[in-house]
Design an enzyme around this catalytic site. Structure first.
Site, PDB file in Angstrom:
ATOM      1  N   SER A  32       5.014  10.011 -32.367  1.00 32.06           N
ATOM      2  CA  SER A  32       6.273   9.504 -33.239  1.00 32.06           C
ATOM      3  C   SER A  32       5.932   8.332 -33.757  1.00 32.06           C
ATOM      4  CB  SER A  32       7.486   9.689 -32.240  1.00 32.06           C
ATOM      5  OG  SER A  32       7.604   9.093 -31.105  1.00 32.06           O
ATOM      6  N   ASP A  70      -0.254  10.112 -26.011  1.00 28.50           N
ATOM      7  CA  ASP A  70      -0.056  11.403 -26.816  1.00 28.50           C
ATOM      8  C   ASP A  70      -1.200  11.622 -27.462  1.00 28.50           C
ATOM      9  OD1 ASP A  70       1.471  13.238 -27.626  1.00 28.50           O
ATOM     10  OD2 ASP A  70       3.010  12.442 -28.819  1.00 28.50           O
ATOM     11  N   LYS A  98      -0.671  13.376 -22.858  1.00 23.45           N
ATOM     12  CA  LYS A  98       0.363  14.596 -23.227  1.00 23.45           C
ATOM     13  C   LYS A  98      -0.440  15.465 -24.458  1.00 23.45           C
ATOM     14  CE  LYS A  98       4.320  13.956 -25.944  1.00 23.45           C
ATOM     15  NZ  LYS A  98       4.059  15.121 -27.048  1.00 23.45           N
ATOM     16  N   GLU A 100       0.635  19.012 -27.113  1.00 22.64           N
ATOM     17  CA  GLU A 100       1.734  19.953 -27.566  1.00 22.64           C
ATOM     18  C   GLU A 100       1.148  21.382 -27.364  1.00 22.64           C
ATOM     19  OE1 GLU A 100       3.267  18.967 -31.436  1.00 22.64           O
ATOM     20  OE2 GLU A 100       3.691  17.127 -30.963  1.00 22.64           O
ATOM     21  N   GLU A 162      11.229  19.860 -26.146  1.00 25.63           N
ATOM     22  CA  GLU A 162      12.160  19.376 -27.329  1.00 25.63           C
ATOM     23  C   GLU A 162      12.719  20.635 -28.006  1.00 25.63           C
ATOM     24  OE1 GLU A 162       9.464  16.970 -29.468  1.00 25.63           O
ATOM     25  OE2 GLU A 162      10.941  16.532 -31.264  1.00 25.63           O
TER      26      GLU A 162
END
Ligand code: KIV
Length: 243
Positions: A32, A70, A98, A100, A162
């Site tokens: 982000s 991330d 991390k 996704e 999320e």
């Protein structure tokens, strides 16, 4: 009641230091940062080099919290590239990486090589065209639930959920042993995460899931305005601030 886990994002040394001193379980150097501090329009534009640069800055400021790097889009397309790039993340001093989505081969390879993995299901900003709540109907909800169970079996360390309905997040949390960290996923996750710049009022993003706890934009505006006025009026530097 079980103690809730707290995760917060940080992208640089000074904010990482503050967040760490407050005392949170996890600091996520989230991609982000693409929008929040680099001004890109989404997380698809941030590069591996940029993520590593910010992750390094954060780990320099952290003494206690567990840090999570991330992995950005295109940095874990195959098990080989994922392993190579996850190892690069570990050189920054972060504790976990991390990724996704449901990527069993990548997860297996990282875990087999001793790398701690944080999963992320629900809304996946690296591949989503529009940001909307996921898993609302039975079929898509069951898919997220079954992927969560499979990732749990593979041995991930944490699972971020999320933007999914609160009742689905509750079902997942009750079905797996991996702790779940919710963002827009209701109260029944093992813990919660929000983006630092969203809660301090230093980003433009205004989702339903966000609660604002400060107005740092106004603080910065006030400080810069006062400095500007003082200089224009000849009030700064005064004797106290001169040698
Ligand atoms: O990049 C990020 O900050 C994230 C959180 C929103 C979970 O992935």
């Amino acid at each position: 009641m079980k103690k809730k886990l707290i995760m917060m994002t940080a992208y640089d040394y000074p904010t990482a230091k503050i967040v760490d001193e407050v005392g949170v379980d996890y600091i996520l150097i989230g991609d982000s940062l693409a929008m929040v501090v680099l001004g890109y329009k989404d997380t698809k534009s941030v590069t591996l080099a940029e993520m590593l640069h910010h992750t390094r800055a954060v780990t320099r400021g952290v003494r206690r919290s567990t840090t999570i790097g991330d992995m950005p889009i295109n940095s874990y397309e195959t098990p080989t590239s994922a392993l190579k790039n996850a190892r690069l993340f570990l050189t920054t001093g972060c504790d976990m990486v991390k990724i996704e989505g449901y990527k069993p081969n990548i997860i297996k390879t990282l875990i087999k090589n001793g790398i701690k993995v944080v999963g992320h299901l629900g809304l996946l900003p690296q591949t989503a065209d529009v940001y909307r709540v996921q898993g609302k109907d039975e079929e898509s909800g069951n898919k997220i639930l079954s992927e969560a169970k499979l990732m749990d079996k593979l041995g991930i360390n944490l699972l971020i959920l999320e933007c999914i309905p609160a009742r689905l997040a509750k079902r997942i949390t009750e079905s797996i042993k991996t702790p779940t960290i919710g963002i827009g996923a209701g109260i029944n996750c093992s813990g919660q995460v929000l983006v630092l710049h969203d809660i301090i009022g230093l980003s433009d993003f205004q989702g339903k899931m966000i609660k604002r706890y400060g107005n740092v934009t106004q603080e910065i505006r006030n400080a810069v305005t006062n400095f500007k006025q003082d200089v224009l009026k000849g009030k700064f530097p005064d004797k106290e601030h001169s040698f």
